[in-house]
Design a protein around this motif. Structure first.
Motif, PDB file in Angstrom:
ATOM      1  N   LEU A 257       0.821  -1.222   0.000  1.00  0.00           N
ATOM      2  CA  LEU A 257       0.000   0.000   0.000  1.00  0.00           C
ATOM      3  C   LEU A 257       0.850   1.265   0.000  1.00  0.00           C
ATOM      4  O   LEU A 257       0.333   2.365  -0.233  1.00  0.00           O
ATOM      5  N   ASP A 258       2.158   1.106   0.250  1.00  0.00           N
ATOM      6  CA  ASP A 258       3.055   2.261   0.223  1.00  0.00           C
ATOM      7  C   ASP A 258       3.722   2.441  -1.135  1.00  0.00           C
ATOM      8  O   ASP A 258       4.469   3.405  -1.335  1.00  0.00           O
ATOM      9  N   GLN A 259       3.459   1.498  -2.056  1.00  0.00           N
ATOM     10  CA  GLN A 259       4.056   1.594  -3.382  1.00  0.00           C
ATOM     11  C   GLN A 259       3.412   2.737  -4.175  1.00  0.00           C
ATOM     12  O   GLN A 259       2.300   3.180  -3.865  1.00  0.00           O
ATOM     13  N   PRO A 260       4.122   3.208  -5.225  1.00  0.00           N
ATOM     14  CA  PRO A 260       3.496   4.189  -6.120  1.00  0.00           C
ATOM     15  C   PRO A 260       2.195   3.622  -6.697  1.00  0.00           C
ATOM     16  O   PRO A 260       2.040   2.400  -6.823  1.00  0.00           O
ATOM     17  N   GLU A 261       1.280   4.478  -7.046  1.00  0.00           N
ATOM     18  CA  GLU A 261      -0.078   4.063  -7.413  1.00  0.00           C
ATOM     19  C   GLU A 261      -0.085   3.004  -8.518  1.00  0.00           C
ATOM     20  O   GLU A 261      -0.753   1.974  -8.402  1.00  0.00           O
ATOM     21  N   GLU A 262       0.641   3.246  -9.602  1.00  0.00           N
ATOM     22  CA  GLU A 262       0.620   2.293 -10.723  1.00  0.00           C
ATOM     23  C   GLU A 262       1.226   0.962 -10.320  1.00  0.00           C
ATOM     24  O   GLU A 262       0.744  -0.101 -10.706  1.00  0.00           O
ATOM     25  N   GLU A 263       2.281   1.017  -9.504  1.00  0.00           N
ATOM     26  CA  GLU A 263       2.968  -0.210  -9.095  1.00  0.00           C
ATOM     27  C   GLU A 263       2.083  -1.050  -8.175  1.00  0.00           C
ATOM     28  O   GLU A 263       1.986  -2.275  -8.323  1.00  0.00           O
ATOM     29  N   ARG A 264       1.436  -0.379  -7.200  1.00  0.00           N
ATOM     30  CA  ARG A 264       0.594  -1.154  -6.284  1.00  0.00           C
ATOM     31  C   ARG A 264      -0.651  -1.689  -6.993  1.00  0.00           C
ATOM     32  O   ARG A 264      -1.110  -2.784  -6.702  1.00  0.00           O
ATOM     33  N   LEU A 265      -1.169  -0.932  -7.961  1.00  0.00           N
ATOM     34  CA  LEU A 265      -2.313  -1.423  -8.727  1.00  0.00           C
ATOM     35  C   LEU A 265      -1.926  -2.666  -9.523  1.00  0.00           C
ATOM     36  O   LEU A 265      -2.696  -3.633  -9.608  1.00  0.00           O
ATOM     37  N   GLU A 266      -0.698  -2.665 -10.081  1.00  0.00           N
ATOM     38  CA  GLU A 266      -0.235  -3.832 -10.832  1.00  0.00           C
ATOM     39  C   GLU A 266      -0.041  -5.034  -9.910  1.00  0.00           C
ATOM     40  O   GLU A 266      -0.313  -6.181 -10.288  1.00  0.00           O
TER      41      GLU A 266
END
Length: 550
Positions: free
Chosen positions: A215-224
């Motif tokens: 949940l702390d990842q950048p938005e695109e990365e966590r969505l992937e």
């Protein structure tokens, strides 16, 4: 003598009659139709071959029937042949010939009902293929049962069958699934176009547990991350659920693989090379109207993205490249448009469109206490495979879904499927098998063995009806395979169970008290064992257990 054997005998006799009367033997069909009359008074079997051929051969059908009846009656195994109506021939078999079916079953055992007429077919059977965005819903559950049964029936008649599941893990629905998981993990409501239900929260929690810091990842990365891991978790759940339902697949193909392996590009290149893909308005179009479609289909959109059909075309080519010579797609009621589209795609690639077969199934409704059941806690809005199995068990669920033609909507009565009575079709059939198994155990305790040495003693009307019903099995399976209608096997099993129960009520199988053991007892035991074997074979074809005790 089975109906198939009788049909072959009648065809040979018909050829003799035609030759003797200088008629064209080429008019005689490969298979002579043989049917069971509705009334036993009309004989064991009947044929309409004289009506079918009379006018073609230039002979009055009733006169031809008279010639044929005389010839049929002279054949070994036929006791009598009589003309009926405008040209039907009613036949009665000699007891020894009719009852030989019992010996055939006990010799062939598990092989009884099998054949090789479909040996030339290498079938790719694709069914269920639900999006990996949620549990298998009720419509998919129907396909899981019917598709598996169809695969078993086709294989029983000689076809090579590859069961395949196509995971649609490419496209916007997967993006909505990922956004729904992320929202659940963040404690937010599902997106307006997203997915809801307990399963979304459970998968989201599992993704977070297995990927600390996601949940702390950048938005695109966590969505992937939620997309990739979530799809894998949903995929695993679907496979496990189907396996527990008795449905397994030989091949699982991901839609993404069509793109990752370059198969979409290969198919597009082939269509461009053969002139069946053209450019217009900035997009690339399949010339599907050349092959019966109502409009040409966009394969590559003007923005450069692939339309959904691009993956379908590549997948169709891939199935053929892997060796299949016949493709069966089992799709839901809202997919009628795919029939012509897939056939057009096959033709554009140079395949015979008749090698593409699309079966369309109708809706399933659950009923409890006379009221439709509409809600699933896990899925939020739909009934799932897990819900149905939890309610009635695997056997009852499978049987209820298979026993009706896919062309009709069906209502599944949960109360009925829980009943242990003759009103419940699966219980009725399974109970017949269990009852016969118990009969065999009791006979063994008495030291009584079944025997086929005196089958001519089976001359009661109920015995004859049961034997003829057993003899119908191979033809039922063959017809079910040819017409892609496994429900015929279920309905046959109910008829067989009924014939057995009537036989048991009328004919004493085991000696009572100090009664001497006779050859009639041994012959009836053989008939019972043959019936049990056919019930077991049929239940296996629909993927339902054959219990020995109930």
């Amino acid at each position: 003598m089975t109906p198939t054997e009788l049909a072959a005998l009648l065809r040979a006799a018909t050829r003799k009659v035609f030759a003797a009367h200088d008629l064209d033997v080429d008019l005689i069909p490969e298979t002579v139709v043989v049917e069971r009359p509705r009334s036993p008074e009309h004989g064991d079997y009947a044929t309409n071959i004289a009506l079918q051929l009379g006018k073609k051969a230039g002979v009055n059908p009733r006169e031809l029937a008279a010639w044929l009846a005389e010839a049929f009656a002279a054949e070994d195994g036929v006791d009598s042949a009589e003309i009926a109506g405008p040209g039907f021939v009613n036949l009665r078999l000699a007891a020894a010939a009719q009852n030989q079916t019992v010996a055939t079953v006990l010799t062939e055992r598990e092989k009884y009902g099998r054949g090789d007429e479909l040996a030339a077919l290498d079938v790719n059977l694709e069914f269920v293929s639900a999006n990996p965005t949620g549990p298998i819903h009720l419509g998919g559950t129907r396909w899981a049962a019917v598709g598996d049964a169809l695969g078993r029936v086709l294989a029983a008649r000689g076809a090579k069958v590859t069961r395949e599941y196509y995971f649609n893990d490419h496209g916007e629905q997967i993006n909505r699934f990922a956004r729904s998981l992320l929202a659940a993990a963040l404690g937010q409501p599902a997106p307006e176009d997203g997915y809801a239900g307990e399963y979304i929260s459970e998968i989201a929690a599992t993704v977070v547990d297995g990927n600390p810091g996601v949940l702390d990842q950048p938005e695109e990365e966590r969505l992937e991350t939620f997309r990739a891991v979530g799809v894998d978790l949903m995929f695993a759940h679907i496979k496990r659920t189907l396996h527990e339902f008795g449905t397994d697949f030989d091949v699982y193909t991901h839609e993404n693989s069509m793109f990752d392996r370059g198969l979409v590009d290969e198919a597009i290149a082939e269509l461009k090379a053969n002139g069946n893909l053209y450019e217009a308005d900035g997009a690339w179009w399949l010339r599907s109207t050349n092959y019966g479609d109502d409009k040409d289909r966009v394969v590559i959109k003007s923005d450069g993205n692939h339309a959904y059909i691009a993956g379908d075309v590549a997948y169709l080519k891939d199935k053929h490249d892997r060796g299949a010579n016949h493709l069966i797609y089992m799709l839901g009621a809202d997919h009628h448009g795919y029939v012509v589209r897939l056939k057009a795609a096959a033709a554009a690639l140079g395949y015979d469109p008749e090698t593409v077969e699309v079966l369309i199934g109708q809706m399933v409704n659950l009923v409890k206490d006379g009221t439709p059941v509409r809600m699933s806690k896990r899925a939020g809005t739909v009934i799932t495979l897990d819900d149905l199995v939890e309610a009635v068990g695997v056997d009852a669920a499978r049987y209820a879904l298979i026993r009706s033609s896919i062309d009709v909507n069906i209502d599944i009565d949960l109360d009925l499927l829980r009943k242990q009575s003759s009103d419940n079709p699966v219980y009725y059939v399974q109970y017949a098998h269990a009852r016969l198994s118990a009969l065999s155990r009791t006979a063994a305790e008495l030291g009584l063995e079944p025997s086929t040495e005196h089958l001519e003693l089976l001359d009661d009307e109920a015995e004859g009806d049961l034997i003829r019903t057993i003899g119908d099995f191979s033809e039922v399976v063959a017809t079910a395979a040819t017409l892609r209608e496994p429900h015929r096997v279920s309905r046959y099993l109910e008829s067989l169970a009924g014939a057995y129960h009537r036989f048991y009520a009328r004919c004493r199988v085991l000696p009572q008290g100090d009664e001497d053991v006779t050859d009639v007892h041994r012959a009836r035991l053989a008939l019972g064992e043959a019936t049990r074997q056919v019930l077991a074979n049929g239940l296996d074809l629909v993927g339902v257990s054959a219990p020995e005790r109930m």
